[in-house]
Design an enzyme around this catalytic site. Structure first.
Site, PDB file in Angstrom:
ATOM      1  N   SER A 119       0.816  -1.209   0.000  1.00 29.21           N
ATOM      2  CA  SER A 119       0.000   0.000   0.000  1.00 29.21           C
ATOM      3  C   SER A 119       0.852   1.261   0.000  1.00 29.21           C
ATOM      4  O   SER A 119       0.348   2.351  -0.284  1.00 29.21           O
ATOM      5  CB  SER A 119      -0.918   0.006   1.224  1.00 29.21           C
ATOM      6  OG  SER A 119      -0.151   0.022   2.421  1.00 29.21           O
ATOM      7  N   TYR A 140      -4.259   1.708   3.372  1.00 31.14           N
ATOM      8  CA  TYR A 140      -5.326   0.786   3.021  1.00 31.14           C
ATOM      9  C   TYR A 140      -6.180   0.410   4.236  1.00 31.14           C
ATOM     10  O   TYR A 140      -7.327   0.010   4.089  1.00 31.14           O
ATOM     11  CB  TYR A 140      -4.736  -0.503   2.434  1.00 31.14           C
ATOM     12  CG  TYR A 140      -4.341  -0.447   0.980  1.00 31.14           C
ATOM     13  CD1 TYR A 140      -4.349   0.750   0.261  1.00 31.14           C
ATOM     14  CD2 TYR A 140      -3.950  -1.611   0.319  1.00 31.14           C
ATOM     15  CE1 TYR A 140      -3.977   0.782  -1.075  1.00 31.14           C
ATOM     16  CE2 TYR A 140      -3.581  -1.595  -1.026  1.00 31.14           C
ATOM     17  CZ  TYR A 140      -3.591  -0.395  -1.717  1.00 31.14           C
ATOM     18  OH  TYR A 140      -3.222  -0.375  -3.042  1.00 31.14           O
ATOM     19  N   GLY A 141      -5.590   0.499   5.423  1.00 33.14           N
ATOM     20  CA  GLY A 141      -6.240  -0.004   6.634  1.00 33.14           C
ATOM     21  C   GLY A 141      -7.660   0.449   6.869  1.00 33.14           C
ATOM     22  O   GLY A 141      -8.531  -0.363   7.207  1.00 33.14           O
ATOM     23  N   ASN A 152      -0.140  -6.505   4.940  1.00 31.09           N
ATOM     24  CA  ASN A 152      -1.051  -7.337   5.728  1.00 31.09           C
ATOM     25  C   ASN A 152      -2.512  -7.086   5.356  1.00 31.09           C
ATOM     26  O   ASN A 152      -3.308  -8.024   5.267  1.00 31.09           O
ATOM     27  CB  ASN A 152      -0.848  -7.062   7.220  1.00 31.09           C
ATOM     28  CG  ASN A 152       0.412  -7.695   7.776  1.00 31.09           C
ATOM     29  OD1 ASN A 152       0.379  -8.777   8.334  1.00 31.09           O
ATOM     30  ND2 ASN A 152       1.544  -7.012   7.616  1.00 31.09           N
ATOM     31  N   THR A 153      -2.879  -5.831   5.141  1.00 30.46           N
ATOM     32  CA  THR A 153      -4.270  -5.503   4.821  1.00 30.46           C
ATOM     33  C   THR A 153      -4.674  -6.131   3.492  1.00 30.46           C
ATOM     34  O   THR A 153      -5.764  -6.705   3.363  1.00 30.46           O
ATOM     35  CB  THR A 153      -4.471  -3.983   4.766  1.00 30.46           C
ATOM     36  OG1 THR A 153      -4.006  -3.396   5.978  1.00 30.46           O
ATOM     37  CG2 THR A 153      -5.945  -3.648   4.589  1.00 30.46           C
ATOM     38  N   GLU A 171       4.809   6.771   6.902  1.00 26.83           N
ATOM     39  CA  GLU A 171       4.589   7.392   5.602  1.00 26.83           C
ATOM     40  C   GLU A 171       4.981   8.871   5.598  1.00 26.83           C
ATOM     41  O   GLU A 171       4.910   9.532   4.556  1.00 26.83           O
ATOM     42  CB  GLU A 171       3.106   7.250   5.201  1.00 26.83           C
ATOM     43  CG  GLU A 171       2.690   5.837   4.852  1.00 26.83           C
ATOM     44  CD  GLU A 171       3.223   5.377   3.507  1.00 26.83           C
ATOM     45  OE1 GLU A 171       3.383   6.223   2.610  1.00 26.83           O
ATOM     46  OE2 GLU A 171       3.491   4.170   3.355  1.00 26.83           O
ATOM     47  N   HIS A 192       4.697  -1.787   7.617  1.00 25.15           N
ATOM     48  CA  HIS A 192       5.272  -0.482   7.960  1.00 25.15           C
ATOM     49  C   HIS A 192       5.968  -0.511   9.330  1.00 25.15           C
ATOM     50  O   HIS A 192       6.931   0.202   9.560  1.00 25.15           O
ATOM     51  CB  HIS A 192       4.168   0.594   8.011  1.00 25.15           C
ATOM     52  CG  HIS A 192       3.666   1.036   6.681  1.00 25.15           C
ATOM     53  ND1 HIS A 192       2.957   0.210   5.852  1.00 25.15           N
ATOM     54  CD2 HIS A 192       3.759   2.230   6.037  1.00 25.15           C
ATOM     55  CE1 HIS A 192       2.616   0.869   4.751  1.00 25.15           C
ATOM     56  NE2 HIS A 192       3.095   2.104   4.839  1.00 25.15           N
TER      57      HIS A 192
END
Length: 478
Positions: free
Chosen positions: A19, A50-51, A82-83, A160, A191
């Site tokens: 993401s 994305y979460g 993971n998402t 980010e 992340h």
């Protein structure tokens, strides 16, 4: 004489998607453990994080990233997010003809191995936590585990660069685990290893941190060997490529720092949005391959692929807890449509006898109890009706069909075939209550009609015809 060994090499690149920046933690391990391999990475920084997004949207974004990578003839795909793993991994495995690995299962296995007291914590995005993917993965291997989950979206923003790294805020996020007695914490977002030092200082030396990136590349290495996909040994530098949907300069700054490489080439790209081949898949919620053939004849002309539950053995049966045919059909169709992000057709049907106020109805298949048995069901029905005269033995076969979509309201259609209950069974064809369902216009029971004729007039055929009329009138598929 020593036998000559013919070693097969595959120098195609390995594709990585994420993401945003987080997947670089997985790539870092790949560059360290697999120096002969070439990496092609794309991070969707423009749409990160994305979460918080719905699972359907994450799945769509994931397919767009994969579609972009396919032009580079990748030999393996690593979903370094993971998402995205939680939302789309089963679908990607179904669609792609190359090995596909996610980051959740490797992390779960490592956590179980590391934990001494069976108390495991998971920090991840909201999407990963809501999916309960880690819970299922952990409990499937060790049901006795105690698991504590915490969504930590603020940590993603720190990595980010949207906010500064704030130790106070990190400590607040991790305070959930203060009284949990966990001895292992899964960094359930790629992340988070970028904040490993900060997390370690807060959690203390008694808590083992699990970096899923490390564990995932262990699996990648094993897959390369198993499928004979390893690249040939060489001292020549690899032509790794990095892409981002965001700002290339900012991405290169983070990537170069994290990977320890100043010679990176990063390109900003635009994805072909809306690409998702799974949108051209229709799943029939049955394990009857014959039904799939019927629907393939209908939808195949429009370019759709029809699958059944036999194609998804990992999906557990949906419990039919509804009190009407429609409720049961909706439960199956809508539950699976949401889970797999595909269109799903499900039906529920049964026999309704007027004298019995519509019974056995939704309980038709198990009218005489478990296990289901057609002969015992018929015997019970005939015994209850007993001396009931012919004119009061009217009945109907009812079928409700539901077509569920991941992103819109379901379509519902019904079909009914009218007849009456015969005093004794006749005919060897059909199944269920067919031997006692008498059709006056044919002067035969449904079991005497023959399969071809019965399929032309059946309640299921009538329901499917009604469904197709709605589909065509609303233009939802073509």
């Amino acid at each position: 004489m020593q036998k000559e060994v013919n070693v097969v090499y595959d120098n195609r690149p390995i594709g990585f998607i994420d993401s945003g920046f987080g997947g670089l933690t997985v790539v870092k391990q790949a560059l360290k453990q697999l120096p002969n391999e070439t990496v092609i990475f794309i991070g969707d920084s423009a749409r990160c994080p994305y979460g918080p997004r719905p699972s359907e949207e994450v799945t769509q974004f994931t397919f767009e990233l994969v579609n972009y990578l396919q032009q580079y003839d990748i030999k393996m795909l690593v979903v370094a997010c993971n998402t995205a793993t939680a939302a789309a991994l089963p679908l990607l495995k179904e669609y792609l003809d190359i090995p596909v690995l996610g980051v959740i299962l490797p992390g779960a296995r490592a956590a179980i191995k590391a934990s001494q007291n069976d108390n495991i914590g998971v920090i991840a995005t909201q999407g990963t936590i809501s999916s309960q993917f880690y819970d299922h993965a952990l409990k499937a291997k060790k049901p006795s585990l105690h698991i504590w989950n915490k969504a930590c979206p603020s940590l993603v923003d720190m990595v980010e660069g949207k906010t500064n790294v704030d130790m106070t805020k990190i400590a607040t996020e991790l305070s959930t685990f203060k009284d949990s007695n966990i001895d292992t914490l899964i960094l359930g977002c790629t992340h988070f290893p970028m904040l490993k030092r900060e997390i370690e200082s807060i959690m203390g030396e008694d808590v083992t941190l699990i970096d899923s990136g490390v564990e995932t590349i262990n699996d990648v290495s094993a897959f390369l060997d198993y499928f004979n996909l390893s690249a040939s040994p060489t001292t020549q530098p690899k032509q790794h490529r990095f892409f981002t949907t965001g700002d290339a300069t900012e991405f290169k700054k983070v990537a170069a720092s994290w990977l320890g490489r100043r010679d990176l080439t990063v390109e900003s790209v635009t994805l072909n949005e809306g690409v998702n081949p799974m949108k051209k898949t229709i799943l029939i919620a049955t394990k009857n391959a014959g039904k799939a053939k019927e629907f393939q004849a209908i939808f195949g002309k429009q370019g759709y692929t029809v699958k059944t539950l036999l194609d998804y053995p990992e999906i557990e049966d949906v419990e039919e807890t509804g009190v009407t045919f429609e409720e049961n059909a909706r439960l199956k169709a809508e539950t699976i449509a949401k889970l797999l992000n595909v269109m799903v057709i499900s039906d529920d049907s049964g026999l309704c006898v007027d004298f019995l106020d519509g019974a056995p109805g939704i309980y038709s298949a198990r009218y005489a109890g478990e296990p289901k048995n057609d002969a015992r069901n018929i015997a019970k029905l005939l015994a209850i009706l007993g001396e009931v005269p012919e004119e009061k033995r009217t009945a109907k076969f009812h079928c409700t069909v539901v077509m569920a979509f991941p992103d819109r309201e379901s379509i519902v259609a019904t079909g009914e075939l009218f007849g009456r209950i015969a005093p004794i069974p006749k005919g060897d064809g059909g199944f269920g209550y067919d031997p006692v369902f008498f059709l006056a216009e044919y002067n035969k029971t449904a079991a005497e009609l023959g399969t071809e004729m019965k399929n032309k007039i059946s309640h299921r055929k009538l329901a499917i015809d009604a469904l197709m009329r709605q589909i065509e009138s609303e233009g939802v598929l073509w």
